[in-house]
Design a protein around this motif. Structure first.
Motif, PDB file in Angstrom:
ATOM      1  N   VAL A 147       0.596  -0.842   0.406  1.00  0.00           N
ATOM      2  CA  VAL A 147       0.171   0.218   0.000  1.00  0.00           C
ATOM      3  C   VAL A 147       0.579   1.302  -0.002  1.00  0.00           C
ATOM      4  O   VAL A 147       1.419   1.558   0.959  1.00  0.00           O
ATOM      5  N   HIS A 152       1.907   2.353  -6.360  1.00  0.00           N
ATOM      6  CA  HIS A 152       0.432   2.502  -7.104  1.00  0.00           C
ATOM      7  C   HIS A 152       0.153   2.221  -8.836  1.00  0.00           C
ATOM      8  O   HIS A 152      -0.558   2.123  -9.467  1.00  0.00           O
ATOM      9  N   ASP A 156      -0.509   0.413 -11.480  1.00  0.00           N
ATOM     10  CA  ASP A 156      -1.853   1.204 -12.612  1.00  0.00           C
ATOM     11  C   ASP A 156      -0.903   1.254 -13.808  1.00  0.00           C
ATOM     12  O   ASP A 156      -2.051   1.205 -14.660  1.00  0.00           O
ATOM     13  N   TYR A 352      -8.325   5.463  -2.932  1.00  0.00           N
ATOM     14  CA  TYR A 352      -7.973   5.850  -4.741  1.00  0.00           C
ATOM     15  C   TYR A 352      -9.551   5.679  -5.143  1.00  0.00           C
ATOM     16  O   TYR A 352     -10.286   5.530  -5.237  1.00  0.00           O
ATOM     17  N   GLU A 359      -5.901  -2.950  -6.994  1.00  0.00           N
ATOM     18  CA  GLU A 359      -4.931  -2.909  -6.222  1.00  0.00           C
ATOM     19  C   GLU A 359      -6.600  -4.563  -5.497  1.00  0.00           C
ATOM     20  O   GLU A 359      -6.531  -5.055  -4.210  1.00  0.00           O
ATOM     21  N   ALA A 362      -4.738  -6.957  -3.599  1.00  0.00           N
ATOM     22  CA  ALA A 362      -3.944  -6.852  -2.129  1.00  0.00           C
ATOM     23  C   ALA A 362      -5.175  -6.668  -1.435  1.00  0.00           C
ATOM     24  O   ALA A 362      -5.382  -6.655   0.014  1.00  0.00           O
ATOM     25  N   CYS A 363      -6.309  -6.987  -2.225  1.00  0.00           N
ATOM     26  CA  CYS A 363      -7.879  -6.428  -0.692  1.00  0.00           C
ATOM     27  C   CYS A 363      -8.562  -8.052  -0.365  1.00  0.00           C
ATOM     28  O   CYS A 363      -9.309  -8.355   0.062  1.00  0.00           O
ATOM     29  N   PHE A 455      -8.657  -0.332   2.770  1.00  0.00           N
ATOM     30  CA  PHE A 455      -9.305  -0.090   1.365  1.00  0.00           C
ATOM     31  C   PHE A 455     -10.696   0.676   1.252  1.00  0.00           C
ATOM     32  O   PHE A 455     -11.867   0.222   2.033  1.00  0.00           O
TER      33      PHE A 455
END
Length: 549
Positions: A147, A152, A156, A352, A359, A362-363, A455
């Motif tokens: 994070v 990111h 992205d 975000y 992501e 990551a979640c 998040f």
């Protein structure tokens, strides 16, 4: 691997014959005369670590139905494409399959001639599978904190440009130490290691584009049509302009696709009953525009537009000037910034704007918050529910009914790990190096309460990217570009800068020969399909302008 399953021996032979004639040089074509035999084949594939690309399955088999087989098959190989074969139009079976196993297509038997009725369908499905297939990987590696704004941004950029990469969390993955060792001492995270062993430290979009070989320089000084923005409207215009013989240049400040390109699944787009992702739509449209000869540059930022009648001059951030006979503004919009203490601090570090499907991994097992009540928020909630333990949608309004399509509301209600909190807003964000807590305000009770949160994805409002047009093209008070009849004042007067006797064409701005389409245009319908339609329509108007002035 392509697996065909049909209990009719003649049909199975015909299927395998046609598949081998078209795909035998690239895929191993396997056949099974029953679901039981097909499942044995899947067991063998699983043991060997092989990934089937496509299942082509008959619906009416004596042991189990095609849908029942696909339920078992996709639980083992969820990325394989799914096609159902039917002897006649079984609409109910097709709809059931779409809802239960995300069926990609269903075909009626017979499919002669195959080059018209079978191969075009399978070509598209196999192309989609190849675009997302990730075999054993030795390509680009990104090493950084899970994070972090910098990490990111890099992830992205690669994701939006369709560039495969593998992410290593420096806090958990021992292999990340190897990447750090390959970098210069004291190099800042994130680190990007390329297959040749070279490493970039905290790279910018421009540096990454250069390493990927993305085109950022125009091949000529003048174009008949320059399109600024490569979202759905810009891509549609690029396809039509280039296919009709106009020298066409498309410019985008980040990557093709725009806001729609980040959508996990668009289910109400005409002609795709199973839906398609924004990435798939973008990839198909980009290939289509390029095939017709459109030139696409990204990441390239346009900083000004000036008139040199009849030409228009676009100036890029690096000082390069490009001349155009006509210009289409299709720069779209971005979501409004969250106005709450701490929002700026945690952007990219837990907060975000937009779907940020980068992501998703990551979640896993996390509690994800979605802010907003429109379709984009609903699509994101359904997407993240596949990864997160829990998804909470925060809505300022009293319900989702006024702003979200019914099909999404129904899907949210069917998804057990999604909850909706109405009349609720975020009033503060807090944490250390990344987001850890948010404060929620209940408008009905007046209560504020702090809840844990790592998040949060926001989808509130929209603002256009038009500051660079100030003083050149007329806009409304919110920055959206005025076009057509919206330019004519109450007394019927044209804008002072309008230089022609005729009234502006629909989609034409206050500058003759400069058009606008999609979300950036005032009073446009903010939908993917309408953006595509306006992009196509703009090209017709550009032809009229070029022939009649």
């Amino acid at each position: 691997m392509i697996l065909a399953v049909d209990d009719d021996p003649q049909v199975l032979r015909a299927v395998r014959r046609d598949l081998r004639s078209a795909y035998g040089d690239r895929y191993r074509v396997l056949g099974a005369s029953s679901a039981a035999d097909a499942l044995k084949i899947l067991d063998s594939l699983d043991e060997r670590g092989h990934d089937p690309a496509l299942f082509l399955v008959d619906q009416r088999m004596p042991d189990v139905t095609g849908v029942e087989f696909l339920l078992e098959a996709v639980s083992r190989f969820p990325d394989a494409r799914r096609v159902l074969l039917t002897a006649y139009a079984e609409t109910d079976a097709a709809i059931t399959a779409i809802n239960r196993v995300r069926l990609d297509y269903y075909l009626l038997k017979p499919w002669d001639p195959p080059h018209e009725r079978l191969f075009p369908v399978l070509d598209d499905l196999l192309s989609d599978w190849l675009a997302t297939y990730r075999p054993a990987y030795d390509g680009i590696i990104v090493a950084g904190h899970l994070v972090s704004p910098g990490t990111h941004a890099v992830r992205d950029f690669f994701t939006r440009n369709g560039q495969p990469f593998r992410f290593l969390n420096v806090e958990r993955d021992p292999e990340a130490l190897t990447v750090i060792a390959d970098a210069q001492a004291g190099a800042a995270l994130p680190l990007v290691r390329f297959p040749d062993g070279s490493v970039l430290s905290a790279p910018t979009d421009t540096e990454l584009a250069r390493r990927l070989g993305l085109s950022t320089t125009a091949s000529r000084p003048h174009y008949e049509c320059v399109i600024v923005g490569a979202g759905p409207a810009g891509l549609a215009a690029g396809v039509y302009a280039a296919s009709e013989g106009l020298s066409t240049l498309m410019l985008d400040s980040r990557a093709p696709g725009g806001q729609a390109g980040t959508s996990s699944l668009i289910e109400n787009y005409l002609g795709f009953p199973s839906g398609l992702s924004g990435g798939d739509l973008t990839r198909r449209a980009t290939i289509q525009a390029s095939r017709f000869g459109a030139e696409i540059l990204h990441p390239v930022e346009v900083v000004s537009l000036t008139r040199d009648d009849p030409a228009k001059i676009l100036t890029l951030a690096d000082g390069t000037e490009i001349s155009a006979e006509t210009v289409l503004l299709a720069t779209g919009v971005s979501y409004n910034r969250l106005e709450a203490p701490g929002a700026d601090r945690f952007e990219g570090a837990g907060l975000y704007y937009g779907a940020a499907t980068t992501e998703s991994s990551a979640c896993i097992s996390q509690h994800v918050f979605i802010v907003g009540g429109a379709n984009s928020a609903g699509q994101a909630a359904v997407h993240f529910a596949k990864y997160a333990a829990r998804v909470t949608i925060l809505v300022r309004a009293a319900s989702l009914d006024a702003s979200m399509s019914r099909y999404l509301i129904d899907e949210i209600e069917r998804t057990p790990n999604i909850e909706v909190k109405v009349r609720t807003t975020v009033t503060a964000l807090d944490g250390g190096e990344h987001l850890e807590r948010i404060t929620l305000h209940d408008a009905d009770t007046g209560e504020d309460r702090e809840v844990p949160a790592r998040f949060m994805f926001t989808f509130i409002g929209a603002r256009p990217h038009t500051d660079w047009l100030s003083g050149v093209v007329e806009r409304d008070e919110y920055g959206f570009v005025l076009t057509g009849s919206d330019l004519i004042a109450n007394g019927g007067e044209l804008p002072a800068e309008w230089s022609l006797e005729r009234a502006p064409y629909p989609l034409e701005t206050s500058v003759p020969g400069v058009f606008a389409a999609g979300d950036v245009r005032a009073h446009s319908v903010k939908r993917v399909a309408s953006g595509v339609g306006e992009g196509a329509m703009a090209v017709s108007l550009i032809h009229r302008y070029r022939s009649m002035g």
